[in-house]
Design an enzyme around this catalytic site. Structure first.
Site, PDB file in Angstrom:
ATOM      1  N   MET A  14       5.991   4.047  -2.342  1.00  0.00           N
ATOM      2  CA  MET A  14       5.016   3.590  -3.545  1.00  0.00           C
ATOM      3  C   MET A  14       3.697   4.598  -3.244  1.00  0.00           C
ATOM      4  O   MET A  14       3.201   4.499  -2.080  1.00  0.00           O
ATOM      5  CB  MET A  14       4.444   2.256  -3.216  1.00  0.00           C
ATOM      6  CG  MET A  14       5.681   1.454  -4.176  1.00  0.00           C
ATOM      7  SD  MET A  14       5.170  -0.392  -3.736  1.00  0.00           S
ATOM      8  CE  MET A  14       5.581  -0.597  -1.980  1.00  0.00           C
ATOM      9  N   CYS A  96      11.028   9.132 -10.794  1.00  0.00           N
ATOM     10  CA  CYS A  96       9.522   9.005 -11.509  1.00  0.00           C
ATOM     11  C   CYS A  96       9.236   9.298 -12.943  1.00  0.00           C
ATOM     12  O   CYS A  96       9.660  10.684 -13.152  1.00  0.00           O
ATOM     13  CB  CYS A  96       8.444   9.576 -10.540  1.00  0.00           C
ATOM     14  SG  CYS A  96       6.763   9.486 -10.797  1.00  0.00           S
ATOM     15  N   GLY A 208      12.696  -5.424  -9.483  1.00  0.00           N
ATOM     16  CA  GLY A 208      12.549  -6.726 -10.105  1.00  0.00           C
ATOM     17  C   GLY A 208      13.041  -7.545  -9.163  1.00  0.00           C
ATOM     18  O   GLY A 208      13.095  -8.945  -9.151  1.00  0.00           O
ATOM     19  N   ARG A 229       7.024  -3.964  -5.320  1.00  0.00           N
ATOM     20  CA  ARG A 229       5.888  -4.586  -5.506  1.00  0.00           C
ATOM     21  C   ARG A 229       5.787  -5.999  -4.899  1.00  0.00           C
ATOM     22  O   ARG A 229       4.382  -6.348  -4.248  1.00  0.00           O
ATOM     23  CB  ARG A 229       5.648  -4.774  -6.974  1.00  0.00           C
ATOM     24  CG  ARG A 229       5.154  -3.628  -7.769  1.00  0.00           C
ATOM     25  CD  ARG A 229       5.343  -3.679  -9.178  1.00  0.00           C
ATOM     26  NE  ARG A 229       7.045  -3.804  -9.608  1.00  0.00           N
ATOM     27  CZ  ARG A 229       7.370  -3.792 -10.855  1.00  0.00           C
ATOM     28  NH1 ARG A 229       6.547  -3.957 -11.860  1.00  0.00           N
ATOM     29  NH2 ARG A 229       8.760  -3.912 -11.013  1.00  0.00           N
TER      30      ARG A 229
HETATM   31  C1  LIG Z   1       2.217   1.475  -6.859  1.00  0.00           C
HETATM   32  C2  LIG Z   1       3.454   2.196  -7.092  1.00  0.00           C
HETATM   33  C3  LIG Z   1       3.955   3.392  -6.453  1.00  0.00           C
HETATM   34  C4  LIG Z   1       4.999   3.925  -6.662  1.00  0.00           C
HETATM   35  N1  LIG Z   1       5.383   5.059  -6.102  1.00  0.00           N
HETATM   36  C5  LIG Z   1       6.813   5.456  -6.131  1.00  0.00           C
HETATM   37  C6  LIG Z   1       7.009   6.601  -5.444  1.00  0.00           C
HETATM   38  O1  LIG Z   1       6.214   7.446  -4.888  1.00  0.00           O
HETATM   39  N2  LIG Z   1       8.539   7.078  -5.257  1.00  0.00           N
HETATM   40  C7  LIG Z   1       9.287   6.321  -6.077  1.00  0.00           C
HETATM   41  O2  LIG Z   1      10.424   6.798  -6.020  1.00  0.00           O
HETATM   42  N3  LIG Z   1       8.877   5.102  -6.813  1.00  0.00           N
HETATM   43  C8  LIG Z   1       7.774   4.928  -6.796  1.00  0.00           C
HETATM   44  N4  LIG Z   1       7.405   3.683  -6.951  1.00  0.00           N
HETATM   45  C9  LIG Z   1       8.512   2.735  -7.999  1.00  0.00           C
HETATM   46  C10 LIG Z   1       9.172   1.705  -6.763  1.00  0.00           C
HETATM   47  O3  LIG Z   1       9.616   2.493  -5.442  1.00  0.00           O
HETATM   48  C11 LIG Z   1      10.040   1.136  -7.304  1.00  0.00           C
HETATM   49  O4  LIG Z   1      11.176   1.650  -7.812  1.00  0.00           O
HETATM   50  C12 LIG Z   1       9.448   0.039  -8.320  1.00  0.00           C
HETATM   51  O5  LIG Z   1       8.527  -0.310  -8.205  1.00  0.00           O
HETATM   52  C13 LIG Z   1      10.594  -1.174  -8.626  1.00  0.00           C
HETATM   53  O6  LIG Z   1      10.801  -1.969  -7.448  1.00  0.00           O
HETATM   54  P1  LIG Z   1      10.221  -3.370  -7.701  1.00  0.00           P
HETATM   55  O7  LIG Z   1      10.657  -4.143  -8.981  1.00  0.00           O
HETATM   56  O8  LIG Z   1      10.469  -4.264  -6.154  1.00  0.00           O
HETATM   57  O9  LIG Z   1       8.453  -3.083  -7.476  1.00  0.00           O
HETATM   58  C14 LIG Z   1       6.374   3.119  -7.063  1.00  0.00           C
HETATM   59  C15 LIG Z   1       5.819   1.796  -7.577  1.00  0.00           C
HETATM   60  C16 LIG Z   1       4.409   1.158  -7.407  1.00  0.00           C
HETATM   61  C17 LIG Z   1       4.482  -0.045  -8.044  1.00  0.00           C
END
Ligand SMILES: Cc1cc2nc3c(=O)[nH]c(=O)nc-3n(C[C@H](O)[C@H](O)[C@H](O)COP(=O)(O)O)c2cc1C
Length: 327
Positions: A14, A96, A208, A229
């Site tokens: 992240m 991304c 999610g 998150r």
């Molecule tokens: C603040 C933030 C920054 C993120 N930066 C990246 C990143 O640098 N590289 C990446 O592959 N995904 C990034 N993501 C996506 C997360 O790795 C993840 O795929 C996405 O949040 C879904 O997962 P979750 O539902 O558990 O949050 C980011 C997500 C958030 C919330």
């Protein structure tokens, strides 16, 4: 090459969050979780004078370095850097959707060119480090399993052992990266289907997963889970991960020792990075704790004047007063 493919519980990369400081805190709270850096653009990794600060690996292992790029030679160099900094893995960001990232020809838009992604991964492997990819299940509003399968078919032509999948499409136009984390809808069935086609590849599910209970149930259906998150908001739940996911026999509790260990680490970084970046992972300690407003206000006041020792003492006293709620 280190041959350990256990990625049962991963903390997602992240940007702006999974800094070296956050990774330090995560590692104090969980010895076993698999960690990621933020995505770092290849050019920054190769040319930045601040490289040591960005990718420091203070025994945060097991940990992966995530890069964004599509230049074969640059990626090769990044793999070498990952090895030199004792990372366990290098991961290519193919998920991304941001405009800036598309402009640099990396991230999710690479899913349009599966042969290029395969070539990128192949060049990264030449440094003899575990090479992985984090991708989406497709592009645009419409779900299309055939597109996803053909993409993975191409990637599977090289010897790849681990693929992390954010189980929703990326929309490259008209949606911000943050909107792209809630629309379009998730579809875990794509990951299940591809996993049964390629039993030799470890597929780690992302997207999610909003509780440890949910993660624990999903662990039986996939080769691992990756959470973003939930950990961003409440990193302190990591203290439950080792026992729950790795069957360890120790308990980790939130106590004064954790605060002291964290400060021992960041004390060496003061004046090298901003106090906000240094402190922000730890300040999530207030998440869900009632009546913590006064502590927060005082800490923010002292952050402005850079009084680290006072902040440390305030946090120690907060932990002492709230031990029951924190554990
Ligand atoms: C603040 C933030 C920054 C993120 N930066 C990246 C990143 O640098 N590289 C990446 O592959 N995904 C990034 N993501 C996506 C997360 O790795 C993840 O795929 C996405 O949040 C879904 O997962 P979750 O539902 O558990 O949050 C980011 C997500 C958030 C919330």
């Amino acid at each position: 090459m280190k041959e350990n493919y256990d990625r049962r519980f991963c903390v997602a990369p992240m940007m702006g969050y999974t800094t070296p400081y956050a990774r330090k805190l995560y590692r104090i709270l969980s010895k076993k979780s698999f960690l990621f850096t933020e995505m770092i653009a290849c050019k920054s990794l190769i040319y930045s004078k601040k490289k040591d600060l960005i990718i420091e690996n203070d025994n945060h292992n097991p940990v992966a370095l995530q890069v964004g790029g599509s230049d074969i030679e640059d990626l090769k160099k990044c793999s070498q850097i990952a090895r030199d900094y004792n990372y366990d893995e290098i991961n290519l960001n193919v998920g991304c959707p941001s405009k800036a990232v598309q402009k640099g020809s990396f991230g999710a838009c690479l899913m349009k060119d599966k042969v290029l992604v395969r070539n990128c991964l192949e060049s990264m492997q030449s440094s003899n480090i575990i090479t992985t990819m984090k991708c989406r299940i497709g592009l645009g509003q419409k779900l299309n399993y055939d597109f996803f399968e053909e993409f993975i078919d191409e990637i599977s032509k090289i010897e790849i052992k681990i693929i992390y999948i954010h189980a929703r499409n990326a929309i490259l136009n008209g949606f911000s990266p943050s909107q792209n984390r809630s629309v379009p809808k998730l579809d875990y069935s794509f990951v299940k289907r591809i996993r049964s086609k390629y039993p030799q590849i470890n597929f780690v599910l992302n997207g999610g997963i909003d509780s440890l209970e949910m993660a624990y149930k999903l662990i039986n259906e996939f080769d691992g889970v990756m959470l973003g998150r939930l950990i961003q908001n409440n990193p302190f739940i990591l203290k439950k991960v080792d026992r729950l996911f790795y069957d360890t026999d120790y308990d980790i509790s939130v106590n004064e020792e954790i605060i002291s260990k964290y400060f021992d680490y960041i004390n060496k970084k003061i004046n090298k990075d901003s106090i906000y970046r240094l402190m922000s992972p730890l300040l999530q300690i207030f998440f869900g704790i009632p009546n913590s407003k006064n502590f927060k206000l005082k800490i923010h006041e002292h952050m402005q004047s850079g009084r680290v020792k006072v902040i440390r003492d305030l946090l120690l006293s907060f932990v002492e007063k709230n031990k029951l709620l924190l554990n």
